[in-house]
Design a protein around this motif. Sequence first.
Motif, PDB file in Angstrom:
ATOM      1  N   UNK A  11      53.858  92.562  25.404  1.00  0.00           N
ATOM      2  CA  UNK A  11      54.168  91.149  25.620  1.00  0.00           C
ATOM      3  C   UNK A  11      54.017  90.555  24.452  1.00  0.00           C
ATOM      4  N   UNK A  12      53.060  90.695  23.503  1.00  0.00           N
ATOM      5  CA  UNK A  12      52.685  90.312  22.213  1.00  0.00           C
ATOM      6  C   UNK A  12      54.083  90.320  21.402  1.00  0.00           C
ATOM      7  N   UNK A  13      54.509  91.631  21.351  1.00  0.00           N
ATOM      8  CA  UNK A  13      55.594  91.975  20.793  1.00  0.00           C
ATOM      9  C   UNK A  13      56.643  91.157  21.061  1.00  0.00           C
ATOM     10  N   UNK A  14      56.988  90.983  22.513  1.00  0.00           N
ATOM     11  CA  UNK A  14      57.974  89.973  22.899  1.00  0.00           C
ATOM     12  C   UNK A  14      57.749  88.696  22.626  1.00  0.00           C
ATOM     13  N   UNK A  47      55.061  83.599  31.612  1.00  0.00           N
ATOM     14  CA  UNK A  47      55.722  84.786  31.649  1.00  0.00           C
ATOM     15  C   UNK A  47      54.802  86.020  31.527  1.00  0.00           C
ATOM     16  N   UNK A  48      53.602  85.631  30.821  1.00  0.00           N
ATOM     17  CA  UNK A  48      52.624  86.489  30.678  1.00  0.00           C
ATOM     18  C   UNK A  48      51.986  87.200  32.100  1.00  0.00           C
ATOM     19  N   UNK A  49      52.029  86.035  32.995  1.00  0.00           N
ATOM     20  CA  UNK A  49      51.334  86.241  34.374  1.00  0.00           C
ATOM     21  C   UNK A  49      52.514  87.330  35.124  1.00  0.00           C
ATOM     22  N   UNK A  50      53.571  87.162  34.810  1.00  0.00           N
ATOM     23  CA  UNK A  50      54.472  87.968  35.505  1.00  0.00           C
ATOM     24  C   UNK A  50      55.266  89.206  34.714  1.00  0.00           C
TER      25      UNK A  50
END
Length: 170
Positions: A11-14, A47-50
């Motif tokens: 997620x961090x990279x995204x 977005x992080x939550x999903x």
Amino acid sequence: MKTKEQQEAEFRAFATAQRDSLRRYAYLLCGDWFEADDLVQKALTKMFAAWHRVEPGGAPAYVRKIVTNVFISHRRLSWVRRERATSELPVQRLERPQEAVDQRLEMIAALNRLPARQRATLVLRYWEQLSVDETATAMGCSTGTVKSQSAKGLRKLKELLTESAVPVRA
């Protein structure tokens, strides 16, 4: 199955890869860089939550849809926080010597006067260059709605820009 640490790293990279593009998109929606930052932050939080449910290939479109929904929701609720209009203009005037800059600012101002759904439709269709189907998916509506919102938005935008320095094509 991926570990929590692997998911967070993905997620961090995204988020790092998408942040600038999302910020520009959000700015075109709202017309304010600080508000754009807020929209992107809220969208990335959602977005992080999903993240564990999102297909990697569809993540950019999905997060764009979240930004759009956060923008529309924010505009719908912003009537509570709106600034009050006054009859006095600000004393300080911005000097904008370049014609292209003037035109861009007038275009942003005209976009800002459109209803949220029309503005989102025009930005997705003509700035992000999405197809009608992709725009419908990003906004969570039918293709017919995209077409009608585009037509209404373009008509209103042309009306707003007719009296300005921005050239309008017939």
